[in-house]
Design a protein around this motif. Structure first.
Motif, mmCIF file in Angstrom:
data_model
loop_
_atom_site.group_PDB
_atom_site.id
_atom_site.type_symbol
_atom_site.label_atom_id
_atom_site.label_comp_id
_atom_site.label_asym_id
_atom_site.label_seq_id
_atom_site.Cartn_x
_atom_site.Cartn_y
_atom_site.Cartn_z
ATOM 1 N N HIS A 127 0.838 -1.197 0.000
ATOM 2 C CA HIS A 127 0.000 0.000 0.000
ATOM 3 C C HIS A 127 0.880 1.258 0.000
ATOM 4 O O HIS A 127 0.714 2.142 -0.841
ATOM 5 C CB HIS A 127 -0.922 0.013 1.220
ATOM 6 C CG HIS A 127 -1.681 1.296 1.386
ATOM 7 N ND1 HIS A 127 -2.739 1.622 0.572
ATOM 8 C CD2 HIS A 127 -1.500 2.342 2.219
ATOM 9 C CE1 HIS A 127 -3.187 2.828 0.914
ATOM 10 N NE2 HIS A 127 -2.462 3.281 1.912
ATOM 11 N N LEU A 128 1.830 1.287 0.914
ATOM 12 C CA LEU A 128 2.703 2.474 1.011
ATOM 13 C C LEU A 128 3.471 2.679 -0.292
ATOM 14 O O LEU A 128 3.573 3.799 -0.804
ATOM 15 C CB LEU A 128 3.672 2.333 2.188
ATOM 16 C CG LEU A 128 3.055 2.393 3.588
ATOM 17 C CD1 LEU A 128 4.100 2.082 4.658
ATOM 18 C CD2 LEU A 128 2.426 3.764 3.857
ATOM 19 N N ALA A 129 3.978 1.572 -0.841
ATOM 20 C CA ALA A 129 4.805 1.693 -2.047
ATOM 21 C C ALA A 129 3.967 2.124 -3.255
ATOM 22 O O ALA A 129 4.470 2.786 -4.163
ATOM 23 C CB ALA A 129 5.486 0.357 -2.329
ATOM 24 N N GLY A 130 2.689 1.756 -3.271
ATOM 25 C CA GLY A 130 1.867 2.021 -4.450
ATOM 26 C C GLY A 130 1.213 3.394 -4.468
ATOM 27 O O GLY A 130 0.643 3.797 -5.497
ATOM 28 N N ILE A 131 1.306 4.107 -3.365
ATOM 29 C CA ILE A 131 0.567 5.374 -3.246
ATOM 30 C C ILE A 131 0.851 6.378 -4.375
ATOM 31 O O ILE A 131 -0.082 6.899 -4.986
ATOM 32 C CB ILE A 131 0.808 6.016 -1.852
ATOM 33 C CG1 ILE A 131 -0.010 5.251 -0.801
ATOM 34 C CG2 ILE A 131 0.414 7.493 -1.848
ATOM 35 C CD1 ILE A 131 0.263 5.690 0.631
ATOM 36 N N PRO A 132 2.133 6.650 -4.681
ATOM 37 C CA PRO A 132 2.379 7.715 -5.674
ATOM 38 C C PRO A 132 1.755 7.409 -7.029
ATOM 39 O O PRO A 132 1.447 8.331 -7.791
ATOM 40 C CB PRO A 132 3.915 7.755 -5.774
ATOM 41 C CG PRO A 132 4.409 7.130 -4.516
ATOM 42 C CD PRO A 132 3.386 6.108 -4.134
ATOM 43 N N GLY A 133 1.551 6.140 -7.353
ATOM 44 C CA GLY A 133 1.004 5.782 -8.659
ATOM 45 C C GLY A 133 -0.511 5.776 -8.718
ATOM 46 O O GLY A 133 -1.087 5.543 -9.779
#
Ligand SMILES: *Cc1c(COP(=O)(O)O)cnc(C)c1O
Length: 473
Positions: A19-25
């Motif tokens: 979740h954290l890693a996917g936020i910017p996209g």
């Protein structure tokens, strides 16, 4: 059981990290629409389900609909992204599941440490028992004002805990016109009443005007009110303004009033030595409310109240007779003697992990980066022909207005009222609005550590796109 739990735990950790890693996209925010009904209307389950199945629901039905504050282009209110160190220790805190009312266990020792660290970061004096973690600044404010009220009543020879307020001169607390509503809420809850909240005008930079404060105090005393507290703000919600704290401390001392500082959002700004002078006087306040769950990024919830005189809090809340107090009358005793909560969560762990991971230098860097970005945005707003800066930037809030040529004032108001919602729906940035000097305004708060100058360019282009997309009234 242990192996099943371990497998589910890894799955949960993966969900959180993905979740954290996917936020910017992903879109900064999207409306839940139909998806809300599924969550909201679930029937009470008759039979339980395995944890893995619940996690699958999280992945498909919960995680896609965040509030938006994890995203680097979220500029709304004062909601930060969570610091990863704070996120990852949550299962440990929950696994220990202590009550931090008090006692001899790790969570209580950790809270003592975190409270002292927060005092050191903000330059506030730290004494054993001189503070506690709360659900947020709202509860910290209620707690502080209860102590202030108790002390003032005691000075009048009145035991407010035994007698209540009936029959005594009405208390008055002094706030600026830009103060947060939590002060009013605290006054209402404490029986001071909304009428006891005296609103002092602000100067051209949205700071409490000390001369106006002195005038109000003199008038109110003549009218039979009992002033007891000045509640100043270090970092207002609208513009990030800092009241003239040193000057207000002088007034408080002369008038024998409690000085409270609402530093919910802004107090952490003092962690950067470059900005600490802007907070001069904060360390002489009787109490300081601050929110590690804002600028510092401690996962919600984590507020904090710091007090100069620990006994003032204990006098206002303790129901433990002195002879029964833990550690005798000299020890700090239980946190539950210092505030309204009894069973208290292990908030300290997420704050401890966040501060320990960033260190003082990391926190300084976080603050100075946010302030620099706010300055950059203010410069961009100032330089553009169709935007207007509404207040000087002293922390990391930028209040501005979209003002394309050719609109009259009513049209400018209408378009600025419509822009925040339109920007949010577009999904590329998240901005909120406010009212400043009686007129709609846009307000960007910069506290995300990953926001870049490019994100500010996108924000302003989204404001323009939203401003032209809306029909103008
Ligand atoms: C956020 C905020 C509050 C309220 O704090 P909570 O943590 O939401 O209870 C009060 N004052 C100011 C200036 C704030 O920014």
């Amino acid at each position: 059981m242990t192996e099943d739990l371990r497998r589910a735990a890894r799955l949960a950790a993966d969900l959180a990290v993905d979740h954290l890693a996917g936020i910017p996209g992903r879109p900064v925010w999207q409306p839940m629409g139909e998806a809300a009904a599924w969550l909201r209307d679930q029937p009470l389950p008759e039979h339980g389900r395995p944890i893995d199945a619940l996690l699958a629901d999280l992945a498909s039905r919960v995680l896609p609909y965040p509030m938006g504050n994890g995203h680097p282009r979220f500029f709304g209110w004062v909601n930060s992204p969570p610091q990863p160190a704070g996120v990852l220790v949550e299962p440990v805190a929950a696994a220990m599941n202590p009550s931090c009312a008090g006692g001899d266990h790790a969570a209580v020792a950790a809270e003592r440490c975190v409270v002292r660290w927060l005092a050191e970061l903000t330059g506030y004096p730290s004494r054993p028992g001189g503070g506690l973690l709360t659900s947020g600044a709202s509860l910290a404010t209620i707690t502080a004002l209860a102590a202030a009220r108790h002390r003032a009543a005691a000075a009048d020879g009145w035991d407010v805990r035994a007698e209540g307020l009936a029959g005594r001169p009405p208390f008055a607390v002094y706030v600026s016109a830009e103060a947060h509503s939590c002060l009013r809420k605290a006054a209402e809850l404490l029986g001071i009443g909304g009428r006891g909240v005296r609103v002092v005008p602000v100067d051209g930079q949205f700071r409490m005007d000390p001369a106006a404060l002195r005038g109000a105090l003199a008038r109110d005393r003549a009218d039979g009110l009992r002033p007891f507290c000045i509640a100043a703000t270090a970092g207002t919600v609208n513009t990030g303004a800092i009241d003239p704290l040193a000057e207000l401390a002088k007034v408080a001392a002369e008038e024998e009033l409690w000085l409270h500082v609402d530093g919910a959002y802004g107090a952490l700004g003092a962690a950067d030595p470059a900005f600490a002078p802007r907070f001069a006087g904060m360390s002489s306040a009787d109490s300081l409310a601050l929110d590690p769950h804002k600028w510092l990024g401690v996962p919600v919830d984590c507020g904090c109240l710091l007090v100069r005189e620990p006994a003032a809090l204990r006098d206002a809340f303790s129901l433990v007779p002195p002879y029964l107090r833990d550690g005798g009358t000299d020890g700090p005793g239980w946190f539950s003697e210092y505030g309204p909560e009894q069973t208290r969560p292990f908030r300290a762990l997420r704050a401890w992990a966040t501060i320990a991971h960033l260190g003082r230098s990391g926190i300084e860097a976080l603050v100075s980066r946010s302030v620099a970005l706010a300055g950059l945005l203010a410069g961009m707003v100032d330089a553009a022909a169709d935007t207007e800066l509404l207040a000087p930037v002293v922390t990391s809030v930028v209040a501005f207005r979209y003002r394309p040529p050719g609109l009259d004032e009513a049209q400018v108001d209408a378009v600025n009222r419509a822009i925040p919602g339109a920007v949010q729906r577009r999904g590329r940035a998240f901005l909120t609005g406010t009212t400043l000097g009686g007129r709609p305004a846009l307000r960007a708060c910069l506290i995300h550590p990953d926001t870049t100058p490019g994100d500010l360019t996108i924000l302003l282009s989204e404001v323009r796109a939203a401003g032209t997309e809306r029909p103008v009234a």
